[in-house]
Scaffold this motif. Sequence first.
Motif, mmCIF file in Angstrom:
data_model
loop_
_atom_site.group_PDB
_atom_site.id
_atom_site.type_symbol
_atom_site.label_atom_id
_atom_site.label_comp_id
_atom_site.label_asym_id
_atom_site.label_seq_id
_atom_site.Cartn_x
_atom_site.Cartn_y
_atom_site.Cartn_z
ATOM 1 N N ARG A 254 0.827 -1.203 0.000
ATOM 2 C CA ARG A 254 0.000 0.000 0.000
ATOM 3 C C ARG A 254 0.862 1.254 0.000
ATOM 4 O O ARG A 254 1.935 1.292 0.593
ATOM 5 C CB ARG A 254 -0.974 0.017 1.181
ATOM 6 C CG ARG A 254 -0.349 -0.198 2.524
ATOM 7 C CD ARG A 254 -1.312 0.105 3.658
ATOM 8 N NE ARG A 254 -2.515 -0.717 3.679
ATOM 9 C CZ ARG A 254 -3.585 -0.455 4.426
ATOM 10 N NH1 ARG A 254 -3.580 0.604 5.220
ATOM 11 N NH2 ARG A 254 -4.647 -1.239 4.404
ATOM 12 N N VAL A 255 0.355 2.250 -0.707
ATOM 13 C CA VAL A 255 1.011 3.561 -0.781
ATOM 14 C C VAL A 255 -0.006 4.600 -0.344
ATOM 15 O O VAL A 255 -1.159 4.583 -0.784
ATOM 16 C CB VAL A 255 1.479 3.886 -2.212
ATOM 17 C CG1 VAL A 255 2.146 5.262 -2.262
ATOM 18 C CG2 VAL A 255 2.424 2.820 -2.732
ATOM 19 N N GLY A 256 0.404 5.492 0.527
ATOM 20 C CA GLY A 256 -0.524 6.528 0.977
ATOM 21 C C GLY A 256 0.117 7.425 2.007
ATOM 22 O O GLY A 256 1.316 7.343 2.266
ATOM 23 N N SER A 257 -0.706 8.284 2.600
ATOM 24 C CA SER A 257 -0.209 9.275 3.550
ATOM 25 C C SER A 257 -0.549 8.880 4.975
ATOM 26 O O SER A 257 -1.655 8.404 5.255
ATOM 27 C CB SER A 257 -0.819 10.646 3.237
ATOM 28 O OG SER A 257 -0.452 11.046 1.929
ATOM 29 N N LEU A 258 0.423 9.100 5.861
ATOM 30 C CA LEU A 258 0.235 8.789 7.280
ATOM 31 C C LEU A 258 0.269 10.077 8.090
ATOM 32 O O LEU A 258 1.166 10.901 7.908
ATOM 33 C CB LEU A 258 1.341 7.853 7.770
ATOM 34 C CG LEU A 258 1.273 6.405 7.294
ATOM 35 C CD1 LEU A 258 2.562 5.688 7.635
ATOM 36 C CD2 LEU A 258 0.089 5.700 7.942
ATOM 37 N N PRO A 259 -0.696 10.260 8.973
ATOM 38 C CA PRO A 259 -0.680 11.474 9.815
ATOM 39 C C PRO A 259 0.372 11.364 10.904
ATOM 40 O O PRO A 259 0.614 10.290 11.453
ATOM 41 C CB PRO A 259 -2.093 11.488 10.409
ATOM 42 C CG PRO A 259 -2.493 10.047 10.443
ATOM 43 C CD PRO A 259 -1.851 9.393 9.245
ATOM 44 N N ILE A 260 1.024 12.478 11.193
ATOM 45 C CA ILE A 260 2.047 12.536 12.241
ATOM 46 C C ILE A 260 1.562 13.464 13.358
ATOM 47 O O ILE A 260 1.174 14.603 13.103
ATOM 48 C CB ILE A 260 3.384 13.075 11.687
ATOM 49 C CG1 ILE A 260 3.831 12.254 10.476
ATOM 50 C CG2 ILE A 260 4.451 13.052 12.772
ATOM 51 C CD1 ILE A 260 4.141 10.822 10.776
ATOM 52 N N ASN A 261 1.586 12.962 14.567
ATOM 53 C CA ASN A 261 1.180 13.751 15.728
ATOM 54 C C ASN A 261 2.313 13.764 16.746
ATOM 55 O O ASN A 261 3.075 12.801 16.858
ATOM 56 C CB ASN A 261 -0.072 13.151 16.385
ATOM 57 C CG ASN A 261 -1.270 13.207 15.452
ATOM 58 O OD1 ASN A 261 -1.771 14.265 15.125
ATOM 59 N ND2 ASN A 261 -1.714 12.044 14.999
ATOM 60 N N VAL A 262 2.407 14.841 17.464
ATOM 61 C CA VAL A 262 3.376 14.919 18.569
ATOM 62 C C VAL A 262 2.618 15.244 19.847
ATOM 63 O O VAL A 262 1.532 15.836 19.823
ATOM 64 C CB VAL A 262 4.470 15.986 18.305
ATOM 65 C CG1 VAL A 262 5.294 15.623 17.101
ATOM 66 C CG2 VAL A 262 3.860 17.370 18.150
#
Length: 377
Positions: A239-247
């Motif tokens: 799979r190819v896609g965007s991952l959300p990044i949280n801090v």
Amino acid sequence: MGYVAVKGGTLAIEESIKRLKYERLHKEQVLETRQIEGGMRGLIDQVMSESSLYDEKLAALAIKQAEGNPEEAVFLLRAYRSTLPRKHSSQIIETGQMKVERRISASFKDIPGGQILGATTDYTHRLLDFNLMKETEESVSEWLSNYALEHRANEMLQDAPELALPKVLDYLRKEGLIPPLENNDAEPDDVTRESLEFPSSRSQRLQILTRGETGAVTSLAYAVIRGYGALHPTVGELRVGSLPINVEHPNEAGSDEDEYYIGEIKTTEAEMLMPFMIEKAKGKKELEFEIGYGLCFGQNETKAIAMGILDNCLEHPDNSFPSHNEEFVLLHIDSVESTGFISHLKMPHYVTFQSKLDSVRKTKAKAEEREEVQAYE
């Protein structure tokens, strides 16, 4: 012929650097970094992945400075990365939350949610498109307008979050076809701050594999499939896609609601199925599956699949195959390490080489003396 030490003067070095700039500019074409960023997606993704730095603009700058040489661009970007302070660590990322652009399985035709081909060269004819030589900004703008009308681009963007699909392998686990997997959310070792030691942890192995030179990782995985390894895998899911990044909130630790969303990274994830036979009671044999895992920045599918193959190899050491030896694999796939060591051969070795020449001359002189003595006898 005698070999003597040669010193490179400051003037000679300065002229060499000028010549390097001349080679980049002598055709009088100024390549803008936004053009590289917009038109060299594959190279941008490769350089970001091997540099462990997700920044398309900086990757474009490194590629321009390196004149398109990936290994030099990775060197530049890693050097810059080493100057950056680490202000935060992200929260744990669940790849099941990926906003999927492309998703295929070579193991199951009818996967829940369907196969999504997305953008890929897999189904194109590998023929040169000479029309690209006549491409203009006007023709590009017209094509994009037609594409937006045909596919209603705005609606597609609004629907993107709905493409967060469950993992294919989770369905197999529910059926009991592959063993359950427990999350390991322990803080990973950081190969960018601590030297690699053996035996390595799995987090170290995965980091080295994901920043390994794409060609080297692919080459070793290819060797595994050809028989220099003990695996013959199948792509469970790619799979190819965007991952959300949280801090984490600096003052409200522990609360998910107070996390800061800082953006997305585009990634490629591969989960590989490795069949193997296990022996049960009374000599009965059954087929089971193990998993190999690959994850890297950008759309870098071959790399992610190859990484999954090598991940499983290194999880099962086998002295019969170098591809199952972590020292052999991890110490040879890093482009900066391998390029640096090969390149050091260009540095002056005058003293050591002179010593070897002296040794050869002495050996030849002794041999000639023996021949002369034997001739008189």
